[in-house]
Scaffold this motif. Structure first.
Motif, PDB file in Angstrom:
ATOM      1  N   PRO A   1       0.811  -1.221   0.000  1.00  0.00           N
ATOM      2  CA  PRO A   1       0.000   0.000   0.000  1.00  0.00           C
ATOM      3  C   PRO A   1       0.842   1.267   0.000  1.00  0.00           C
ATOM      4  O   PRO A   1       0.446   2.275  -0.604  1.00  0.00           O
ATOM      5  CB  PRO A   1      -0.815  -0.132   1.286  1.00  0.00           C
ATOM      6  CG  PRO A   1      -0.909  -1.598   1.533  1.00  0.00           C
ATOM      7  CD  PRO A   1       0.408  -2.161   1.076  1.00  0.00           C
ATOM      8  N   GLU A   2       2.002   1.218   0.652  1.00  0.00           N
ATOM      9  CA  GLU A   2       2.846   2.417   0.731  1.00  0.00           C
ATOM     10  C   GLU A   2       3.421   2.808  -0.630  1.00  0.00           C
ATOM     11  O   GLU A   2       3.945   3.932  -0.788  1.00  0.00           O
ATOM     12  CB  GLU A   2       3.974   2.215   1.738  1.00  0.00           C
ATOM     13  CG  GLU A   2       4.856   1.016   1.487  1.00  0.00           C
ATOM     14  CD  GLU A   2       4.419  -0.217   2.254  1.00  0.00           C
ATOM     15  OE1 GLU A   2       5.300  -1.024   2.622  1.00  0.00           O
ATOM     16  OE2 GLU A   2       3.197  -0.366   2.480  1.00  0.00           O
TER      17      GLU A   2
ATOM     18  N   ARG B   1      -1.616   8.829  -5.893  1.00  0.00           N
ATOM     19  CA  ARG B   1      -2.972   9.338  -6.045  1.00  0.00           C
ATOM     20  C   ARG B   1      -3.403   9.126  -7.495  1.00  0.00           C
ATOM     21  O   ARG B   1      -2.612   9.320  -8.430  1.00  0.00           O
ATOM     22  CB  ARG B   1      -3.036  10.819  -5.700  1.00  0.00           C
ATOM     23  CG  ARG B   1      -2.895  11.119  -4.223  1.00  0.00           C
ATOM     24  CD  ARG B   1      -4.169  10.797  -3.457  1.00  0.00           C
ATOM     25  NE  ARG B   1      -5.301  11.562  -3.955  1.00  0.00           N
ATOM     26  CZ  ARG B   1      -6.560  11.360  -3.572  1.00  0.00           C
ATOM     27  NH1 ARG B   1      -6.843  10.371  -2.727  1.00  0.00           N
ATOM     28  NH2 ARG B   1      -7.547  12.095  -4.056  1.00  0.00           N
ATOM     29  N   TYR B   2      -4.672   8.740  -7.673  1.00  0.00           N
ATOM     30  CA  TYR B   2      -5.142   8.386  -9.001  1.00  0.00           C
ATOM     31  C   TYR B   2      -6.499   9.040  -9.269  1.00  0.00           C
ATOM     32  O   TYR B   2      -7.305   9.228  -8.346  1.00  0.00           O
ATOM     33  CB  TYR B   2      -5.264   6.862  -9.134  1.00  0.00           C
ATOM     34  CG  TYR B   2      -3.977   6.153  -8.771  1.00  0.00           C
ATOM     35  CD1 TYR B   2      -2.973   5.948  -9.718  1.00  0.00           C
ATOM     36  CD2 TYR B   2      -3.745   5.728  -7.461  1.00  0.00           C
ATOM     37  CE1 TYR B   2      -1.785   5.323  -9.377  1.00  0.00           C
ATOM     38  CE2 TYR B   2      -2.561   5.104  -7.110  1.00  0.00           C
ATOM     39  CZ  TYR B   2      -1.582   4.908  -8.066  1.00  0.00           C
ATOM     40  OH  TYR B   2      -0.403   4.300  -7.721  1.00  0.00           O
TER      41      TYR B   2
ATOM     42  N   VAL C   1     -11.914  -1.406  -8.791  1.00  0.00           N
ATOM     43  CA  VAL C   1     -11.807  -2.560  -7.898  1.00  0.00           C
ATOM     44  C   VAL C   1     -12.580  -3.691  -8.560  1.00  0.00           C
ATOM     45  O   VAL C   1     -13.804  -3.607  -8.715  1.00  0.00           O
ATOM     46  CB  VAL C   1     -12.358  -2.260  -6.494  1.00  0.00           C
ATOM     47  CG1 VAL C   1     -12.205  -3.492  -5.601  1.00  0.00           C
ATOM     48  CG2 VAL C   1     -11.631  -1.063  -5.878  1.00  0.00           C
ATOM     49  N   LEU C   2     -11.879  -4.727  -8.947  1.00  0.00           N
ATOM     50  CA  LEU C   2     -12.461  -5.792  -9.758  1.00  0.00           C
ATOM     51  C   LEU C   2     -12.650  -7.086  -8.971  1.00  0.00           C
ATOM     52  O   LEU C   2     -11.819  -7.441  -8.130  1.00  0.00           O
ATOM     53  CB  LEU C   2     -11.551  -6.085 -10.965  1.00  0.00           C
ATOM     54  CG  LEU C   2     -11.116  -4.899 -11.816  1.00  0.00           C
ATOM     55  CD1 LEU C   2     -10.277  -5.390 -12.999  1.00  0.00           C
ATOM     56  CD2 LEU C   2     -12.303  -4.100 -12.306  1.00  0.00           C
ATOM     57  N   ASP C   3     -13.761  -7.759  -9.261  1.00  0.00           N
ATOM     58  CA  ASP C   3     -13.992  -9.120  -8.768  1.00  0.00           C
ATOM     59  C   ASP C   3     -14.016  -9.199  -7.243  1.00  0.00           C
ATOM     60  O   ASP C   3     -13.692 -10.228  -6.671  1.00  0.00           O
ATOM     61  CB  ASP C   3     -12.907 -10.057  -9.328  1.00  0.00           C
ATOM     62  CG  ASP C   3     -13.347 -11.512  -9.360  1.00  0.00           C
ATOM     63  OD1 ASP C   3     -14.515 -11.770  -9.680  1.00  0.00           O
ATOM     64  OD2 ASP C   3     -12.519 -12.393  -9.065  1.00  0.00           O
TER      65      ASP C   3
ATOM     66  N   SER D   1     -13.203  -4.694   1.499  1.00  0.00           N
ATOM     67  CA  SER D   1     -12.165  -5.155   2.420  1.00  0.00           C
ATOM     68  C   SER D   1     -11.318  -6.260   1.820  1.00  0.00           C
ATOM     69  O   SER D   1     -10.159  -6.437   2.194  1.00  0.00           O
ATOM     70  CB  SER D   1     -12.795  -5.640   3.729  1.00  0.00           C
ATOM     71  OG  SER D   1     -13.703  -6.714   3.491  1.00  0.00           O
ATOM     72  N   ARG D   2     -11.870  -7.026   0.890  1.00  0.00           N
ATOM     73  CA  ARG D   2     -11.103  -8.109   0.273  1.00  0.00           C
ATOM     74  C   ARG D   2      -9.986  -7.572  -0.618  1.00  0.00           C
ATOM     75  O   ARG D   2      -8.992  -8.256  -0.843  1.00  0.00           O
ATOM     76  CB  ARG D   2     -12.019  -9.020  -0.553  1.00  0.00           C
ATOM     77  CG  ARG D   2     -13.049  -9.788   0.260  1.00  0.00           C
ATOM     78  CD  ARG D   2     -13.675 -10.868  -0.585  1.00  0.00           C
ATOM     79  NE  ARG D   2     -12.701 -11.889  -0.971  1.00  0.00           N
ATOM     80  CZ  ARG D   2     -12.819 -12.650  -2.051  1.00  0.00           C
ATOM     81  NH1 ARG D   2     -13.844 -12.496  -2.868  1.00  0.00           N
ATOM     82  NH2 ARG D   2     -11.913 -13.568  -2.323  1.00  0.00           N
ATOM     83  N   ALA D   3     -10.177  -6.377  -1.137  1.00  0.00           N
ATOM     84  CA  ALA D   3      -9.156  -5.776  -1.996  1.00  0.00           C
ATOM     85  C   ALA D   3      -8.289  -4.787  -1.227  1.00  0.00           C
ATOM     86  O   ALA D   3      -7.116  -4.606  -1.556  1.00  0.00           O
ATOM     87  CB  ALA D   3      -9.814  -5.070  -3.180  1.00  0.00           C
ATOM     88  N   GLY D   4      -8.872  -4.152  -0.200  1.00  0.00           N
ATOM     89  CA  GLY D   4      -8.144  -3.161   0.597  1.00  0.00           C
ATOM     90  C   GLY D   4      -9.037  -1.982   0.913  1.00  0.00           C
ATOM     91  O   GLY D   4      -9.338  -1.175   0.022  1.00  0.00           O
ATOM     92  N   SER D   5      -9.449  -1.856   2.170  1.00  0.00           N
ATOM     93  CA  SER D   5     -10.361  -0.788   2.567  1.00  0.00           C
ATOM     94  C   SER D   5      -9.757   0.596   2.376  1.00  0.00           C
ATOM     95  O   SER D   5     -10.473   1.599   2.326  1.00  0.00           O
ATOM     96  CB  SER D   5     -10.765  -0.976   4.035  1.00  0.00           C
ATOM     97  OG  SER D   5     -11.440  -2.202   4.209  1.00  0.00           O
ATOM     98  N   PHE D   6      -8.442   0.664   2.257  1.00  0.00           N
ATOM     99  CA  PHE D   6      -7.724   1.929   2.109  1.00  0.00           C
ATOM    100  C   PHE D   6      -7.729   2.446   0.669  1.00  0.00           C
ATOM    101  O   PHE D   6      -7.352   3.605   0.422  1.00  0.00           O
ATOM    102  CB  PHE D   6      -6.262   1.752   2.545  1.00  0.00           C
ATOM    103  CG  PHE D   6      -5.574   0.618   1.851  1.00  0.00           C
ATOM    104  CD1 PHE D   6      -4.997   0.770   0.593  1.00  0.00           C
ATOM    105  CD2 PHE D   6      -5.529  -0.637   2.448  1.00  0.00           C
ATOM    106  CE1 PHE D   6      -4.387  -0.286  -0.049  1.00  0.00           C
ATOM    107  CE2 PHE D   6      -4.916  -1.709   1.804  1.00  0.00           C
ATOM    108  CZ  PHE D   6      -4.339  -1.532   0.550  1.00  0.00           C
ATOM    109  N   LEU D   7      -8.136   1.655  -0.288  1.00  0.00           N
ATOM    110  CA  LEU D   7      -8.011   2.035  -1.692  1.00  0.00           C
ATOM    111  C   LEU D   7      -8.714   3.353  -2.046  1.00  0.00           C
ATOM    112  O   LEU D   7      -8.154   4.163  -2.806  1.00  0.00           O
ATOM    113  CB  LEU D   7      -8.515   0.901  -2.589  1.00  0.00           C
ATOM    114  CG  LEU D   7      -7.644  -0.369  -2.606  1.00  0.00           C
ATOM    115  CD1 LEU D   7      -8.321  -1.481  -3.400  1.00  0.00           C
ATOM    116  CD2 LEU D   7      -6.263  -0.066  -3.188  1.00  0.00           C
ATOM    117  N   PRO D   8      -9.934   3.618  -1.541  1.00  0.00           N
ATOM    118  CA  PRO D   8     -10.582   4.896  -1.888  1.00  0.00           C
ATOM    119  C   PRO D   8      -9.784   6.124  -1.456  1.00  0.00           C
ATOM    120  O   PRO D   8      -9.954   7.204  -2.040  1.00  0.00           O
ATOM    121  CB  PRO D   8     -11.920   4.818  -1.136  1.00  0.00           C
ATOM    122  CG  PRO D   8     -12.199   3.360  -1.027  1.00  0.00           C
ATOM    123  CD  PRO D   8     -10.852   2.738  -0.795  1.00  0.00           C
ATOM    124  N   LEU D   9      -8.909   5.976  -0.465  1.00  0.00           N
ATOM    125  CA  LEU D   9      -8.097   7.104  -0.019  1.00  0.00           C
ATOM    126  C   LEU D   9      -7.108   7.540  -1.095  1.00  0.00           C
ATOM    127  O   LEU D   9      -6.585   8.663  -1.056  1.00  0.00           O
ATOM    128  CB  LEU D   9      -7.333   6.735   1.258  1.00  0.00           C
ATOM    129  CG  LEU D   9      -8.184   6.346   2.468  1.00  0.00           C
ATOM    130  CD1 LEU D   9      -7.290   5.906   3.626  1.00  0.00           C
ATOM    131  CD2 LEU D   9      -9.081   7.500   2.888  1.00  0.00           C
TER     132      LEU D   9
END
Length: 318
Positions: A70-71, A75-76, A81-83, A88-96
């Protein structure tokens, strides 16, 4: 929904594409298929997963550039987020890390956590949904994109053997083969390139094969000691569940894989009569009607007792 996704692609310059941890062929193939397509369009696209690409999918274009920490993320403009039925299965932090999140999924009971949610439970694979988007936009399908999406669909349909191998699966596969990919090349990498350790593990695990008294469900068990004895890795357990599933009369197959001292990941496969997705959700997991999984705490005896009790409630015995 596809139009909204295409607008996001048209307006964005930087993209993050992620999928669920412990990725399977659909997760890896759809992720890399979309990443390669975005790169072909001149966009900056990064592939991410909490876990490394399994060895049998390392042949896919872009696999070596996938990020796992994650580090390392920036920024995008858009995050796909697929499949992943649950963020949480992909990473709850992703929207950040993303201005906008788009979920593309085919799991039942998907959380709809994105700003845009493209979910179709009838789709054979998430790779098919990615193909629909590319096809609707008229984007070019390079050999790299075709190879990734074909692998996604082939994997999630069990080489077109499972009930989700619908007409669309064959139609898309045909169009991807027409792009110049070799089905044998994919099959060779997926099924004809196994490490010897995987076969040693299989020999050990088959000793645990158990069929219920009713003959309707069967299971195998993988402990950490077995992995150590065979010199195998957790990813070498892929496909072991197919052995109890192949037994005549078995409706539901299970694989219990130890992940900690008192914790097991339980995988379920159904031949269609039993909704193992509902079974897994009752245990805190998730998945499809015919393929699902959950993590259950306890020693192997306790875990089996708990899971078998729930399974007995679902199987109508005569």
């Amino acid at each position: 929904m596809i139009d909204a996704i295409l607008r996001a692609i048209g307006q964005g310059r930087t993209f993050l594409v992620a999928s669920h941890a412990h990725p399977d062929g659909d997760a890896v193939g759809s992720t890399l298929g979309l990443v390669n397509c975005l790169r072909d369009l001149g966009r900056e696209a990064v592939a991410f997963n909490l876990d490394n690409v399994p060895a049998n999918f390392a042949f896919l274009p872009g696999a070596q550039s996938l990020l796992c920490r994650p580090e390392d993320l920036g920024r995008y403009d858009v995050g796909f987020v697929l499949d992943s039925g649950e963020l949480s299965r992909a990473g709850s932090f992703l929207p950040l890390h993303c201005r906008q999140v788009i979920s593309i999924d085919h799991h039942p009971c998907s959380e709809r956590f994105g700003d845009i949610n493209y979910v179709d439970e009838q789709a054979c694979a998430t790779g098919a949904l990615v193909y629909r988007i590319i096809h609707a936009a008229g984007f070019p399908v390079s050999a790299d994109v075709a190879l990734c999406l074909y692998t996604a669909i082939l994997s999630d349909t069990g080489s077109f053997r499972y009930s989700n191998a619908n007409p669309e699966a064959f139609q898309i596969a045909s169009s991807l083969v027409a792009c110049g990919i070799s089905p044998w090349y994919v099959a060779e990498n997926l099924y004809e390139s196994r490490p010897a350790e995987q076969l040693r593990l299989l020999a050990i695990v088959l000793e645990t094969l158990a069929i219920s008294p009713c003959g309707r469900f069967g299971s195998v068990c993988v402990t950490r000691d077995m992995l150590l004895s065979a010199g195998a890795k957790p990813e070498d357990t892929d496909g072991l569940i197919n052995y109890p599933r192949s037994v005549r009369g078995v409706e539901v197959a299970l694989c219990f894989r130890q992940t900690d001292d008192n914790r097991f990941k339980v995988s379920f496969r159904s031949k269609g009569k039993v909704d193992v997705g509902a079974l897994a959700r009752g245990l805190g997991g998730g998945g499809h009607h015919n393929a699902a999984g959950a993590t259950v705490d306890g020693d192997i005896g306790q875990v089996k007792c708990q899971v078998f009790a729930r399974l007995n409630e679902l199987l109508p015995f005569s």
